[in-house]
Write a protein that holds these residues in place. Sequence first.
Motif, mmCIF file in Angstrom:
data_model
loop_
_atom_site.group_PDB
_atom_site.id
_atom_site.type_symbol
_atom_site.label_atom_id
_atom_site.label_comp_id
_atom_site.label_asym_id
_atom_site.label_seq_id
_atom_site.Cartn_x
_atom_site.Cartn_y
_atom_site.Cartn_z
ATOM 1 N N LYS A 109 0.884 -1.004 -0.138
ATOM 2 C CA LYS A 109 -0.055 0.013 0.150
ATOM 3 C C LYS A 109 1.008 1.289 0.091
ATOM 4 N N ILE A 110 0.718 2.013 -0.920
ATOM 5 C CA ILE A 110 1.577 2.935 -1.496
ATOM 6 C C ILE A 110 0.819 4.293 -1.453
ATOM 7 N N VAL A 111 1.675 5.444 -0.860
ATOM 8 C CA VAL A 111 1.050 6.914 -1.051
ATOM 9 C C VAL A 111 2.075 7.551 -1.806
ATOM 10 N N MET A 112 1.618 8.288 -2.941
ATOM 11 C CA MET A 112 2.546 9.310 -3.547
ATOM 12 C C MET A 112 2.589 10.780 -3.207
ATOM 13 N N LEU A 113 3.547 11.322 -2.763
ATOM 14 C CA LEU A 113 3.540 12.792 -2.208
ATOM 15 C C LEU A 113 4.478 13.445 -3.156
ATOM 16 N N GLY A 114 4.114 14.840 -3.157
ATOM 17 C CA GLY A 114 4.822 15.619 -4.015
ATOM 18 C C GLY A 114 4.111 16.927 -4.656
ATOM 19 N N PHE A 142 -2.417 -0.882 -3.352
ATOM 20 C CA PHE A 142 -2.739 0.022 -4.355
ATOM 21 C C PHE A 142 -1.839 1.403 -4.314
ATOM 22 N N VAL A 143 -1.917 1.975 -5.271
ATOM 23 C CA VAL A 143 -0.806 3.250 -5.396
ATOM 24 C C VAL A 143 -1.838 4.413 -5.336
ATOM 25 N N LEU A 144 -1.837 5.052 -4.153
ATOM 26 C CA LEU A 144 -2.565 6.283 -4.060
ATOM 27 C C LEU A 144 -1.859 7.641 -4.716
ATOM 28 N N ASP A 145 -2.629 8.211 -5.776
ATOM 29 C CA ASP A 145 -1.894 9.338 -6.133
ATOM 30 C C ASP A 145 -2.708 10.795 -6.198
#
Length: 214
Positions: A2-7, A81-84
Amino acid sequence: MKIVMLGAPGAGKGTQAIKISEKYNIPHISTGDIFRSNIKQGTELGTEAKKYMDQGLLVPDELVVALVADRITKEDCKDGFVLDGFPRTIPQAEALDKELEKIEEKIDFAIEVDVKDENIIKRMAGRRACVDCGATYHIEYAPTKVEGICDQCGGKLILRDDDKPETVQKRLQVYHEQTRPLIEYYNGHNILKTVDGAIGIEDVFNNIVEILGA
Ligand code: AP5
């Protein structure tokens, strides 16, 4: 996983999230894409979200949280999942953690794609999005095979309304005020990993794969 993308806006979160999704076979969930699809379909959610998006502002937390909470409990998310583009505020991050706690899960990685504001302005001016499928390109860094035409579906490419320079400035300001505090939040949870987003797309991805494991 489970991934969260930041930036920051335009740092390359979406570009990398798609590649992660393909490599690890987990769904890519972009709140921006969900809103744009609702705008295109003329739904009530889309009409409401557009009011904020066009001004470079965040859509209110209550509209976003319920939507993501529902999405991450779908069957295809059981292996991750990858949350963008979500979370974007501390209340959103806390709501996400609470939802995951209910199913005894947690976020494994928060990946920050780090790009300076000056680079962001240049990138956004060159980004083009497909009116039909939403795929994104860059006139210089990720060009299509035929100028102005989407490689994936043959749709026409446009500059997104919120990629106009004055809106990008506002989005950057909102990012620093409301989203940047998430870096500290995830650092405090010991899951923050930062990659340099100012290098080539494949190099950024290789660095992310090193973090996530092959
Ligand atoms: P959203 O669509 O999520 O926009 P964003 O976060 O501002 O991010 P972007 O999609 O603009 O950029 P990105 O980081 O994904 O970069 P990309 O990979 O495309 O949200 C839009 C709006 O919806 C928000 O402003 C808000 O109003 C609302 N919203 C969404 N989620 C919300 C939430 N949770 N809460 C409240 N409101 C919400 O790359 C950018 C360009 O650079 C592309 O052209 C790409 O080809 C190029 N590029 C990428 N990587 C590189 C590289 N390494 N080198 C050179 N070029 C590169």
